[in-house]
Structure formats: C-alpha cells, structure tokens
Design a protein around this motif. Structure first.
Motif, PDB file in Angstrom:
ATOM      1  N   THR A 155     -15.096   2.281   4.394  1.00 41.70           N
ATOM      2  CA  THR A 155     -14.223   3.036   4.049  1.00 41.70           C
ATOM      3  C   THR A 155     -13.117   3.488   5.057  1.00 41.70           C
ATOM      4  OG1 THR A 155     -16.031   4.114   2.436  1.00 41.70           O
ATOM      5  CG2 THR A 155     -14.147   5.604   3.037  1.00 41.70           C
ATOM      6  N   GLN A 177      -9.173   4.166   1.368  1.00 41.53           N
ATOM      7  CA  GLN A 177      -9.382   2.800   0.896  1.00 41.53           C
ATOM      8  C   GLN A 177     -10.839   2.559   0.971  1.00 41.53           C
ATOM      9  OE1 GLN A 177      -7.150   1.468   4.526  1.00 41.53           O
ATOM     10  NE2 GLN A 177      -5.506   0.159   3.048  1.00 41.53           N
ATOM     11  N   ALA A 198     -10.398  -0.755  -3.522  1.00 41.29           N
ATOM     12  CA  ALA A 198      -9.309  -0.120  -4.200  1.00 41.29           C
ATOM     13  C   ALA A 198      -8.478   1.140  -3.195  1.00 41.29           C
ATOM     14  CB  ALA A 198      -9.980   1.172  -5.251  1.00 41.29           C
ATOM     15  N   THR A 199      -7.404   1.390  -3.255  1.00 42.21           N
ATOM     16  CA  THR A 199      -6.761   2.250  -2.537  1.00 42.21           C
ATOM     17  C   THR A 199      -6.278   3.409  -3.277  1.00 42.21           C
ATOM     18  OG1 THR A 199      -5.900   0.601  -1.095  1.00 42.21           O
ATOM     19  CG2 THR A 199      -4.631   2.693  -1.155  1.00 42.21           C
ATOM     20  N   TYR A 200      -6.430   4.696  -2.764  1.00 42.23           N
ATOM     21  CA  TYR A 200      -6.273   5.859  -3.505  1.00 42.23           C
ATOM     22  C   TYR A 200      -5.132   6.869  -2.538  1.00 42.23           C
ATOM     23  CZ  TYR A 200      -6.674  10.554  -5.671  1.00 42.23           C
ATOM     24  OH  TYR A 200      -6.540  11.678  -6.011  1.00 42.23           O
ATOM     25  N   ILE A 201      -4.054   7.209  -3.196  1.00 43.55           N
ATOM     26  CA  ILE A 201      -3.453   8.208  -2.421  1.00 43.55           C
ATOM     27  C   ILE A 201      -3.547   9.618  -2.949  1.00 43.55           C
ATOM     28  CG2 ILE A 201      -0.920   8.829  -1.698  1.00 43.55           C
ATOM     29  CD1 ILE A 201      -1.834   6.173  -0.730  1.00 43.55           C
ATOM     30  N   GLY A 202      -3.707  10.421  -2.021  1.00 43.52           N
ATOM     31  CA  GLY A 202      -4.058  11.884  -2.490  1.00 43.52           C
ATOM     32  C   GLY A 202      -2.705  12.788  -2.346  1.00 43.52           C
ATOM     33  N   LYS A 206      -2.063  11.505  -6.194  1.00 38.60           N
ATOM     34  CA  LYS A 206      -3.424  11.236  -6.870  1.00 38.60           C
ATOM     35  C   LYS A 206      -3.488   9.966  -7.747  1.00 38.60           C
ATOM     36  CE  LYS A 206      -4.263  16.028  -6.788  1.00 38.60           C
ATOM     37  NZ  LYS A 206      -3.187  16.827  -5.990  1.00 38.60           N
ATOM     38  N   LYS A 207      -2.910   8.860  -7.311  1.00 31.47           N
ATOM     39  CA  LYS A 207      -3.035   7.472  -7.794  1.00 31.47           C
ATOM     40  C   LYS A 207      -3.929   6.498  -7.177  1.00 31.47           C
ATOM     41  CE  LYS A 207       1.093   8.338 -10.850  1.00 31.47           C
ATOM     42  NZ  LYS A 207       2.484   7.768 -11.202  1.00 31.47           N
ATOM     43  N   ALA A 208      -4.404   5.570  -7.753  1.00 32.27           N
ATOM     44  CA  ALA A 208      -5.294   4.507  -7.116  1.00 32.27           C
ATOM     45  C   ALA A 208      -4.695   3.217  -7.584  1.00 32.27           C
ATOM     46  CB  ALA A 208      -6.610   4.780  -7.679  1.00 32.27           C
ATOM     47  N   SER A 233      -2.409  -3.644  -1.697  1.00 33.21           N
ATOM     48  CA  SER A 233      -2.714  -3.030  -2.823  1.00 33.21           C
ATOM     49  C   SER A 233      -1.266  -2.498  -3.339  1.00 33.21           C
ATOM     50  CB  SER A 233      -3.332  -1.725  -2.504  1.00 33.21           C
ATOM     51  OG  SER A 233      -3.722  -1.054  -3.688  1.00 33.21           O
ATOM     52  N   ILE A 235       0.337   0.514  -6.183  1.00 33.27           N
ATOM     53  CA  ILE A 235       0.304   1.781  -7.010  1.00 33.27           C
ATOM     54  C   ILE A 235       1.447   1.955  -7.643  1.00 33.27           C
ATOM     55  CG2 ILE A 235      -0.195   4.318  -6.894  1.00 33.27           C
ATOM     56  CD1 ILE A 235      -2.079   3.822  -4.617  1.00 33.27           C
TER      57      ILE A 235
END
Length: 281
Positions: A155, A177, A198-202, A206-208, A233, A235
């Motif tokens: 992570t 990540q 997976a990659t997540y943007i806060g 708020k998308k992965a 990745s 998004i």
C-alpha cells in the motif's frame, strides 16, 4: 562503486530541475480527473493539451522502455514458464524470505540457504519526504505485508501539497495505491517482479482505476541497495503513473534512503527528490 553513486545523483539532479514550473499543477490534475470523458473546453485547449502531453511524456516513455527491455532481457530464459514460473525447474523460486536484507552479507530479500530460516512473515514500513520546491512538496508512506516468500501486499499513500504564494492559496492531493506483488525472480542479491492492483485519488476527485507495475531490488556489498519501481494506471481516461528510483543504506533491520520520484497525474508531471527511512519487522 563511486561512479554508480555519482550517476544516480546526476539523475536525481536533472529530474529535480526539469520541473521548476509547478504553479497550480495539483488543481490542473484534479480538473482533468473529474471532467467528463472526452469533454474539452475548446479546440485550442485540446491542441495545447496534446502538445503538452507529447512533450511531458517523452521522459516517461524513455524510462518505461528501459524497464521493459531490462525485464525481457533478464527473464528471457524463463519466459516460456510465464509470469509465475516453474517451481519444479527454477530453484530460485524456493528461496526463503530473509528476516531483513543484509542480515548476512550474501543476500538481500531472499536467501538460498534452506537451513538458515523457515518461511516467515515480514512487515516492511517506509516513509519519505518528497520535495520539488518550497511551493510543492509532500510525503510518501508505504507498507509491504509479506506473509511468506511467494507474494506480498503493498500500500502506498502520497500526500502532496502545493502553495500559490501570489494568490495566497493552497492545494493538496491524496493518492492511494493498493497492489498484489509477485517477485518473479528471487536471487540472493536481486529480485524482480510485477504488481496488479488499483489506484485511488481522494479529495474532490474520489475516483479509482486499475493499476499494474514492475519492481526490482539489487543488493550490493557494504549494505547498499538500489530499488526501482514503475506503476501505470488510468482514471477517467487520464494516466496516473509513478516511477521511483532509490538508493538505500542498511543498518541492521532499518535503513535510510535517498532517491528520485516522478509522478504523472493527468497532464501535469511532478518530479521530486526523496529522503526517507524504513524498518523491517
């Protein structure tokens, strides 16, 4: 040895100074990741974005080609066994996970002496300060959970800050990540593998998106090692990529690191010098 270290610092210096214009980059990344797919303000902005993307991605493409070519060259002899390997014919796949690198000078993450250690769980923690300028910096926290030598979970958490001193504004961006990682090659002093996750943007995004990558570690004598990672990745049809080079000085079950990190979040790119420390449990 001195030449290798000198080359590494030159790469860091060049990457650091290639990104001096960092004003409002975080805001641009957020806007691109949250806009509707395929929507652009006007044709002129589209042309400008494509031109910017072409120039900014040139360094990405060079680094990607080096990693991919190195991966193919190293794994050419065993490529017919696929990404997992043949456990009946490849002895290095049975190498044990070491308690920590350089517990003995002859090995790093894995060792081939079955009499030394049994299969064990290991937790790797690392935190790095990432710096571009007084207006753009952040933090990179990573954790690796290794239940045994076969695979591990990683992570990564990036927290970036940007300041607009002229307009007295500040921006921040959080990147998460999550990856399942597998070391395809597990030699005493070298390991190389791949990752899926997976990659997540806060924040406001708020998308992965799906992510994949490559990673490698090389352990020299004198308790010095080098690490390279690449993650790709996407998004909202925009790239969210990260590339990292590190040198590490190991002291028992902890280490200090110095490196270079390159992020591409939508169109903007971010280059950082990194300084950190890690520990193995």
């Amino acid at each position: 040895m001195k030449n290798q270290l000198l080359l590494f610092f030159v790469i860091i210096f060049c990457g650091f100074h290639s990104n001096i214009n960092s004003q409002k980059k975080i805001e641009k990344s957020k806007e691109a990741l949250t806009e509707s797919s395929g929507v652009r303000n006007n044709s002129s902005s589209t042309s400008s974005s494509r031109s910017s993307s072409s120039s900014s991605s040139s360094s990405d493409n060079l680094f990607v080609e080096v990693i991919i070519e190195g991966f193919i060259y190293i794994t050419y002899g065993t490529f017919k066994y696929g990404l997992i390997g043949n456990y009946n014919n490849e002895e290095h796949l049975h190498n044990k996970l070491s308690p920590y690198p350089f517990k003995e000078d002859s090995y790093g993450n894995f060792n081939s002496n079955d009499s030394l250690y049994k299969n064990r769980m290991r937790l790797d923690l690392e935190n790095s300060f990432v710096y571009n300028s007084k207006n753009l910096f952040g933090n990179h926290l990573k954790a690796k959970i290794r239940p045994f030598q076969y695979f591990y979970l990683q992570t990564d958490f990036h927290q970036l800050y940007e300041f607009d001193r002229i307009n007295d504004k500040s921006y921040k961006l959080s990147i998460f990540q999550f990856n399942l990682c597998y070391d395809r090659i597990r030699f005493n002093r070298f390991n190389l593998g791949w990752s899926l996750g997976a990659t997540y943007i806060g924040n406001e995004v708020k998308k992965a998106g799906f992510a994949y990558g490559l990673n490698a570690d090389y352990f020299l004598s004198r308790r010095i090692s080098f690490t390279g990672t690449a993650k790709w990745s996407s998004i909202n049809t925009h790239p969210v990529n990260s590339f990292e080079l590190q040198s590490k000085l190991h002291k028992k079950n902890y280490y200090f690191s110095l490196g270079f990190e390159h992020l591409k979040i939508a169109e903007p790119t971010y280059n950082f010098v990194t300084l950190g420390a890690g520990i193995y449990f």
